[in-house]
Design a protein around this motif. Structure first.
Motif, PDB file in Angstrom:
ATOM      1  N   GLN A 187      25.727  33.065   7.191  1.00  0.00           N
ATOM      2  CA  GLN A 187      26.100  34.085   8.182  1.00  0.00           C
ATOM      3  C   GLN A 187      26.253  33.399   9.540  1.00  0.00           C
ATOM      4  O   GLN A 187      25.281  33.237  10.269  1.00  0.00           O
ATOM      5  N   THR A 188      27.466  32.978   9.860  1.00  0.00           N
ATOM      6  CA  THR A 188      27.667  32.163  11.066  1.00  0.00           C
ATOM      7  C   THR A 188      28.388  32.914  12.196  1.00  0.00           C
ATOM      8  O   THR A 188      28.897  32.277  13.125  1.00  0.00           O
ATOM      9  N   ILE A 189      28.417  34.236  12.135  1.00  0.00           N
ATOM     10  CA  ILE A 189      28.932  34.997  13.270  1.00  0.00           C
ATOM     11  C   ILE A 189      27.943  34.830  14.419  1.00  0.00           C
ATOM     12  O   ILE A 189      26.734  34.969  14.232  1.00  0.00           O
ATOM     13  N   CYS A 190      28.457  34.516  15.599  1.00  0.00           N
ATOM     14  CA  CYS A 190      27.589  34.283  16.764  1.00  0.00           C
ATOM     15  C   CYS A 190      26.875  35.578  17.141  1.00  0.00           C
ATOM     16  O   CYS A 190      27.497  36.642  17.219  1.00  0.00           O
ATOM     17  N   SER A 191      25.587  35.484  17.392  1.00  0.00           N
ATOM     18  CA  SER A 191      24.806  36.675  17.739  1.00  0.00           C
ATOM     19  C   SER A 191      25.297  37.309  19.039  1.00  0.00           C
ATOM     20  O   SER A 191      25.280  38.531  19.201  1.00  0.00           O
ATOM     21  N   ALA A 192      25.778  36.474  19.973  1.00  0.00           N
ATOM     22  CA  ALA A 192      26.303  36.996  21.239  1.00  0.00           C
ATOM     23  C   ALA A 192      27.570  37.802  21.000  1.00  0.00           C
ATOM     24  O   ALA A 192      27.802  38.839  21.638  1.00  0.00           O
ATOM     25  N   THR A 193      28.396  37.349  20.059  1.00  0.00           N
ATOM     26  CA  THR A 193      29.628  38.063  19.709  1.00  0.00           C
ATOM     27  C   THR A 193      29.290  39.417  19.105  1.00  0.00           C
ATOM     28  O   THR A 193      29.882  40.442  19.448  1.00  0.00           O
ATOM     29  N   GLU A 194      28.327  39.398  18.186  1.00  0.00           N
ATOM     30  CA  GLU A 194      27.902  40.631  17.526  1.00  0.00           C
ATOM     31  C   GLU A 194      27.369  41.644  18.552  1.00  0.00           C
ATOM     32  O   GLU A 194      27.698  42.828  18.522  1.00  0.00           O
ATOM     33  N   LYS A 195      26.568  41.140  19.498  1.00  0.00           N
ATOM     34  CA  LYS A 195      25.995  41.998  20.540  1.00  0.00           C
ATOM     35  C   LYS A 195      27.098  42.574  21.436  1.00  0.00           C
ATOM     36  O   LYS A 195      27.092  43.761  21.764  1.00  0.00           O
ATOM     37  N   ARG A 196      28.060  41.724  21.815  1.00  0.00           N
ATOM     38  CA  ARG A 196      29.154  42.167  22.682  1.00  0.00           C
ATOM     39  C   ARG A 196      29.977  43.256  21.997  1.00  0.00           C
ATOM     40  O   ARG A 196      30.358  44.245  22.606  1.00  0.00           O
ATOM     41  N   GLN A 197      30.258  43.065  20.715  1.00  0.00           N
ATOM     42  CA  GLN A 197      31.055  44.042  19.977  1.00  0.00           C
ATOM     43  C   GLN A 197      30.306  45.366  19.812  1.00  0.00           C
ATOM     44  O   GLN A 197      30.898  46.446  19.918  1.00  0.00           O
ATOM     45  N   LYS A 198      28.999  45.280  19.584  1.00  0.00           N
ATOM     46  CA  LYS A 198      28.187  46.496  19.441  1.00  0.00           C
ATOM     47  C   LYS A 198      28.150  47.277  20.758  1.00  0.00           C
ATOM     48  O   LYS A 198      28.306  48.501  20.774  1.00  0.00           O
ATOM     49  N   GLU A 199      27.971  46.560  21.865  1.00  0.00           N
ATOM     50  CA  GLU A 199      27.968  47.208  23.187  1.00  0.00           C
ATOM     51  C   GLU A 199      29.305  47.862  23.480  1.00  0.00           C
ATOM     52  O   GLU A 199      29.362  48.973  24.016  1.00  0.00           O
ATOM     53  N   ALA A 200      30.397  47.166  23.130  1.00  0.00           N
ATOM     54  CA  ALA A 200      31.738  47.706  23.365  1.00  0.00           C
ATOM     55  C   ALA A 200      31.953  48.993  22.577  1.00  0.00           C
ATOM     56  O   ALA A 200      32.525  49.966  23.082  1.00  0.00           O
ATOM     57  N   MET A 201      31.455  49.007  21.340  1.00  0.00           N
ATOM     58  CA  MET A 201      31.595  50.189  20.495  1.00  0.00           C
ATOM     59  C   MET A 201      30.831  51.374  21.104  1.00  0.00           C
ATOM     60  O   MET A 201      31.369  52.475  21.235  1.00  0.00           O
ATOM     61  N   GLU A 202      29.601  51.126  21.518  1.00  0.00           N
ATOM     62  CA  GLU A 202      28.761  52.202  22.067  1.00  0.00           C
ATOM     63  C   GLU A 202      29.312  52.704  23.405  1.00  0.00           C
ATOM     64  O   GLU A 202      29.350  53.916  23.653  1.00  0.00           O
ATOM     65  N   LEU A 203      29.753  51.780  24.250  1.00  0.00           N
ATOM     66  CA  LEU A 203      30.268  52.158  25.564  1.00  0.00           C
ATOM     67  C   LEU A 203      31.571  52.949  25.449  1.00  0.00           C
ATOM     68  O   LEU A 203      31.752  53.974  26.115  1.00  0.00           O
ATOM     69  N   SER A 204      32.457  52.493  24.572  1.00  0.00           N
ATOM     70  CA  SER A 204      33.770  53.154  24.435  1.00  0.00           C
ATOM     71  C   SER A 204      33.654  54.565  23.851  1.00  0.00           C
ATOM     72  O   SER A 204      34.579  55.368  23.993  1.00  0.00           O
ATOM     73  N   GLN A 205      32.528  54.866  23.227  1.00  0.00           N
ATOM     74  CA  GLN A 205      32.307  56.214  22.682  1.00  0.00           C
ATOM     75  C   GLN A 205      31.868  57.205  23.757  1.00  0.00           C
ATOM     76  O   GLN A 205      31.861  58.410  23.524  1.00  0.00           O
ATOM     77  N   ASN A 206      31.525  56.702  24.940  1.00  0.00           N
ATOM     78  CA  ASN A 206      30.942  57.569  25.968  1.00  0.00           C
ATOM     79  C   ASN A 206      31.668  57.527  27.309  1.00  0.00           C
ATOM     80  O   ASN A 206      31.082  57.851  28.338  1.00  0.00           O
ATOM     81  N   VAL A 207      32.940  57.099  27.300  1.00  0.00           N
ATOM     82  CA  VAL A 207      33.711  57.051  28.542  1.00  0.00           C
ATOM     83  C   VAL A 207      35.071  57.708  28.342  1.00  0.00           C
ATOM     84  O   VAL A 207      35.496  57.954  27.213  1.00  0.00           O
ATOM     85  N   ASP A 208      35.739  58.002  29.479  1.00  0.00           N
ATOM     86  CA  ASP A 208      37.093  58.563  29.411  1.00  0.00           C
ATOM     87  C   ASP A 208      38.139  57.472  29.260  1.00  0.00           C
ATOM     88  O   ASP A 208      39.157  57.655  28.598  1.00  0.00           O
ATOM     89  N   LYS A 209      37.872  56.331  29.908  1.00  0.00           N
ATOM     90  CA  LYS A 209      38.820  55.225  29.876  1.00  0.00           C
ATOM     91  C   LYS A 209      38.058  53.902  29.763  1.00  0.00           C
ATOM     92  O   LYS A 209      36.972  53.759  30.311  1.00  0.00           O
ATOM     93  N   MET A 210      38.660  52.989  29.043  1.00  0.00           N
ATOM     94  CA  MET A 210      37.994  51.712  28.777  1.00  0.00           C
ATOM     95  C   MET A 210      38.902  50.562  29.202  1.00  0.00           C
ATOM     96  O   MET A 210      40.098  50.558  28.889  1.00  0.00           O
ATOM     97  N   ILE A 211      38.336  49.592  29.924  1.00  0.00           N
ATOM     98  CA  ILE A 211      39.073  48.409  30.339  1.00  0.00           C
ATOM     99  C   ILE A 211      38.463  47.197  29.648  1.00  0.00           C
ATOM    100  O   ILE A 211      37.260  46.960  29.727  1.00  0.00           O
ATOM    101  N   VAL A 212      39.305  46.437  28.937  1.00  0.00           N
ATOM    102  CA  VAL A 212      38.866  45.198  28.298  1.00  0.00           C
ATOM    103  C   VAL A 212      39.564  44.046  29.015  1.00  0.00           C
ATOM    104  O   VAL A 212      40.792  44.003  29.079  1.00  0.00           O
ATOM    105  N   ILE A 213      38.771  43.123  29.572  1.00  0.00           N
ATOM    106  CA  ILE A 213      39.325  42.005  30.343  1.00  0.00           C
ATOM    107  C   ILE A 213      39.249  40.733  29.507  1.00  0.00           C
ATOM    108  O   ILE A 213      38.193  40.413  28.959  1.00  0.00           O
TER     109      ILE A 213
END
Length: 346
Positions: A187-213
């Motif tokens: 299992q070589t997925i980076c833990s930081a990547t996994e955390k970033r993706q999880k945060e993005a999922m949770e945040l995008s569920q609770n906003v009107d608009k989402m900006i990804v830079i």
């Protein structure tokens, strides 16, 4: 405005950037190269190039100087070639990626076949493949895993690109297990990547608009965009603040912001500050100066506007747009036809 906690530079990228700038600082004029883009961000690589770290894609014709290995890593061939030429090397490979190189090389030397879950066009995956003689079976999706013809008599070592989506990898593993393969799975997925993706999922569920830079070529940024769009249809992907069409945002919008692992803090800060300024305008406390500002035209990236020519000086056209400052159009931007002289047509 809510900024995801893990937005921006990850450990591996930050480490590679710091190593590169340290080399630039102590360099005494000797040739300095980066093998491929150090990270997937045009703004950063442009700055590094201006400071003397030049990107190369091969060692042909290069026999001296220092080569900085990109954060995505490279195959064994480059290490061998640099040693043969006697050139100095600074290894900026992300430690998480380096670990995959070791796993793959050891498994291959033990006679195992290698399966890499990831994007075969991505430099990280290409680098990993270079540690098993470029013999790996590369699978990018559950569909490819299903279609793959694999030998149940062989022993397989399975690794995964550090920025791959965990849910997709899980689906692929389920399919490979159904085939009855003998597999050693890392299992070589980076833990930081996994955390970033999880945060993005949770945040995008609770906003009107989402900006990804993040850079358009960045794999982990593309995956963030994909995740956010599933939860928030008003998701925009920008590389810098210049790409943001501000008139699409309103003062009462709940805005979420995240950024890929190769996005510099300065770019993120500029977006956050700009969006916060929109959010913080209080109508009840508007000063006379603010009302004067509001009476002027507001311009946004992408607007097509009419203006009145007020003067032409030295082939520069000055235009009154009703904005707080006049627009200046130099001859080089006035027309596609280089023979056109502004003072003769306006």
């Amino acid at each position: 405005v809510t900024l995801a906690a893990s937005a921006g530079f990850c450990f591996g990228v930050k480490r590679a950037i710091e190593m590169a700038y340290a080399e630039i600082e102590k360099n005494n004029g000797a040739p300095l190269y980066s093998y491929g883009s150090l990270i997937h961000n045009k703004e950063v690589t442009k700055d590094l190039d201006a400071k003397g770290l030049h990107i190369i894609e091969s060692l042909d014709g290069i026999d001296e100087g220092t080569v900085v290995i990109r954060s995505h890593g490279v195959g064994k061939f480059l290490y061998d070639a640099l040693a043969e030429k006697g050139m100095r090397m600074v290894d900026g490979t992300c430690p998480f990626v380096k670990k995959i190189h070791t796993i793959v090389n050891e498994a291959w030397n033990q006679g195992k076949s290698i399966i890499i879950a990831g994007d075969g066009k991505h430099p990280e995956v290409q680098g990993i493949n270079g540690w098993c003689g470029n013999t790996a079976i590369i699978l990018e999706s559950p569909e490819e895993a299903k279609a793959a013809v694999l030998d149940t008599e062989k022993d397989y070592a399975v690794v995964v690109q550090t920025t791959f989506r965990q849910s997709k990898f899980d689906d692929m593993l389920a399919i490979l297990r159904e085939k009855g393969l003998k597999m050693e799975i890392s299992q070589t997925i980076c833990s930081a990547t996994e955390k970033r993706q999880k945060e993005a999922m949770e945040l995008s569920q609770n906003v009107d608009k989402m900006i990804v830079i993040g850079d358009k070529k960045s794999s982990n940024t593309q995956k963030l965009v994909e995740i956010c769009k599933k939860n928030c249809e008003n998701t925009v992907h920008i590389e810098t603040i210049c790409d943001l069409v501000l008139k699409t945002f309103k003062k009462d919008d709940r805005i979420g912001i995240t950024a890929g692992a190769s996005t510099p803090p300065a770019i993120i800060k500029e977006v956050v500050v700009t969006m916060s300024e929109i959010e913080n305008v209080n109508v009840e406390e508007v000063s006379f100066e603010q009302m004067l500002e509001d009476s002027l035209v507001t311009l946004h990236t992408g607007d097509v506007v009419k203006g009145t020519v007020i003067q032409v000086v030295g082939e520069e056209v000055s235009v009154n747009l009703g904005f707080k400052s006049d627009g200046v159009i130099p001859r080089g931007e006035f027309s596609r036809d280089t023979t056109v002289v502004p003072s003769q047509v306006v």
